[in-house]
Design a protein around this motif. Structure first.
Motif, short mmCIF file in Angstrom:
data_model
loop_
_atom_site.label_atom_id
_atom_site.label_comp_id
_atom_site.label_asym_id
_atom_site.label_seq_id
_atom_site.Cartn_x
_atom_site.Cartn_y
_atom_site.Cartn_z
N LEU A 178 -2.56 -9.66 6.58
CA LEU A 178 -2.00 -8.35 6.90
C LEU A 178 -2.33 -7.38 5.78
O LEU A 178 -2.15 -7.71 4.60
N LEU A 179 -2.86 -6.21 6.14
CA LEU A 179 -3.05 -5.16 5.14
C LEU A 179 -1.93 -4.14 5.33
O LEU A 179 -1.67 -3.71 6.46
N LEU A 180 -1.26 -3.77 4.26
CA LEU A 180 -0.18 -2.79 4.32
C LEU A 180 -0.52 -1.62 3.41
O LEU A 180 -0.74 -1.81 2.20
N GLY A 181 -0.58 -0.43 3.97
CA GLY A 181 -0.84 0.77 3.16
C GLY A 181 0.49 1.34 2.68
O GLY A 181 1.37 1.63 3.50
N LEU A 182 0.65 1.49 1.36
CA LEU A 182 1.95 1.89 0.79
C LEU A 182 1.77 3.07 -0.16
O LEU A 182 0.69 3.28 -0.72
N PRO A 183 2.85 3.85 -0.36
CA PRO A 183 2.73 5.03 -1.22
C PRO A 183 2.54 4.73 -2.70
O PRO A 183 1.95 5.52 -3.42
N SER A 184 3.07 3.59 -3.17
CA SER A 184 3.02 3.36 -4.63
C SER A 184 3.15 1.87 -4.96
O SER A 184 3.53 1.06 -4.10
N VAL A 185 2.89 1.54 -6.21
CA VAL A 185 3.03 0.15 -6.68
C VAL A 185 4.52 -0.25 -6.63
O VAL A 185 4.86 -1.40 -6.33
N ALA A 186 5.41 0.70 -6.90
CA ALA A 186 6.85 0.39 -6.82
C ALA A 186 7.21 -0.06 -5.40
O ALA A 186 7.98 -1.01 -5.21
N ASP A 187 6.62 0.60 -4.37
CA ASP A 187 6.86 0.18 -2.99
C ASP A 187 6.30 -1.22 -2.74
O ASP A 187 6.88 -2.02 -2.02
#
Ligand code: MLT
Ligand code: ZN
Length: 389
Positions: free
Chosen positions: A160-169
């Motif tokens: 699964l690839l997940l696109g996230l806003p930041s490393v904290a997310d």
């Protein structure tokens, strides 16, 4: 005569590079594969066996080897033991030391030591010599044969690839997936580095526009789909921020994006490699400040950051500074120590990070390591100049 053991020569800390007239001991001819012990889920192989040959040897029995890494076609089992290699599935199976039940090694005295080559799971008879030699980088003994634990091959795997806003997310997602029994890998990638990989592979990444941060999550087991569905529902990401690959060829295609990071860095020029671990709470602050730290020590350098997020293991690659310019690596490792991390996660100390061992481990621990070295290699013939400062 100084001896430098060498396997697939895929190390990244110059631990197998000969100096000052040392003799290279090429171990690739020790590639004998013994019959798989299916009842015990174990196998004994020669040190020169490549990881790929080991994987192919055990696969017909429904078994796999718990450590996998991008250099599988040339990295050898002996080198992986010597460096206690980690790779892609440490979160599920542990690193190399967790797979080694026993081994045979030649000490600096020429003595051959066989430690639990029979693969007994329980053997509390004194010092764990196999565990000690694992990660000793050829300084205590030259590994010649290894008895390895195997794991059942998961019936199914999903990537699964997940696109996230930041490393904290990304670290928040890690906390959600960590307890899932099917969790097999959690890898971190970032938009600027993915843009370099896109240029290197000459094709677009599956998630567009490139998200600031991408997690590659592999789930594997009898039926990983419920875990996947739960995760996707919980996260509530828009469709264009997720992509799923089912089955081996599609999963390998997704993994290519992660595995091509070192190649994309190497295509830019000479790479200064920092392989480090951070505590979970230090991951986002470290990634947020590492580029500025490199820039201050080497203006104009290109910095890539990727790695095995589930293990807190990041790979910082710096391209631009000259080969003998230690400032960028020093800046990264200083930052790591400031965040309570380790200056080597899975590549070892080699020659490249020798100066950092004392800072990391302290005087007493390094003195104990020196005592072990002089007991097992009294003449100092095994890989001098590696690991110990
Ligand atoms: C990786 O995870 O890709 C490897 O440890 C190699 C590297 O960082 O170059
Ligand atoms: Zn790695």
């Amino acid at each position: 005569v100084a001896l430098v053991p060498q396997g697939g020569n895929t190390g990244l800390v110059a631990g197998a590079v000969p100096h000052d007239g040392a003799v290279v001991v090429d171990l690739r001819a020790l590639d004998h594969l013994e019959a798989v012990d299916v009842a015990a889920a174990q196998v004994t192989v020669g040190a020169g066996t490549t990881l790929e040959a080991l994987q192919e040897h055990v696969a017909p029995h429904g078994l796999s080897f718990g450590v996998d890494l991008g250099a599988r076609d040339s990295a050898t089992v002996g080198g992986m033991v010597a460096t206690n290699a980690g790779g892609l599935h440490v979160v599920r199976y542990g690193s190399m030391r967790s797979q080694v039940l026993g081994l045979e090694a030649v000490l600096g005295t020429g003595e051959v030591v066989a430690a639990n080559l029979g693969g007994l799971v329980k053997d509390n008879t004194g010092y764990d010599l196999a565990g000690l030699i694992c990660g000793s980088e050829g300084t205590l003994g030259i590994v010649t044969r290894v008895r390895l634990r195997l794991v059942p091959t998961p019936e199914e795997r999903l990537v699964l690839l997940l696109g996230l806003p930041s490393v904290a997310d990304a670290v928040d997602v890690l906390a959600r997936v960590r307890a899932r029994p099917t969790l097999h890998s959690v890898e971190l990638m970032r938009a600027p580095d993915l843009a370099l990989v896109e240029a290197h592979l000459d094709r677009p990444f599956p998630l567009q526009p490139l998200p600031p941060c991408v997690l590659l999550v592999e789930l594997a087991g009898a039926d990983p789909s419920p875990d996947l569905e739960r995760l996707v529902t919980e996260l509530g990401l828009p469709d264009e921020r997720t992509a799923v690959a089912e089955g081996d060829p599609a999963a390998a295609g997704m993994w290519r994006w992660r595995e091509a990071h070192p190649e994309a860095a190497a295509a830019l020029g000479l790479v200064h490699k920092a392989d480090v671990t951070l505590p979970a709470g230090g991951l986002a602050p470290f990634v947020g400040s590492v580029e500025a730290a490199v820039e201050a020590s080497a203006p104009g350098a290109t910095t890539l950051v990727y790695g095995h997020l589930a293990d807190g293991n990041l790979h910082v690659n710096v391209v631009g500074p000259d080969a003998d310019d230690d400032r960028p690596l020093d800046a990264v490792l200083e930052l790591v120590l400031g965040h309570g991390g380790s200056v080597s996660a899975e590549h070892g100390i080699g020659r490249a990070k020798r100066a950092w061992l004392l800072r990391q481990r302290g005087e007493a621990a390094v003195a104990a390591m020196r005592d072990l070295k002089s007991a097992l290699d009294p003449d100092g013939v095994l890989n001098p100049g590696v690991l110990l400062p």
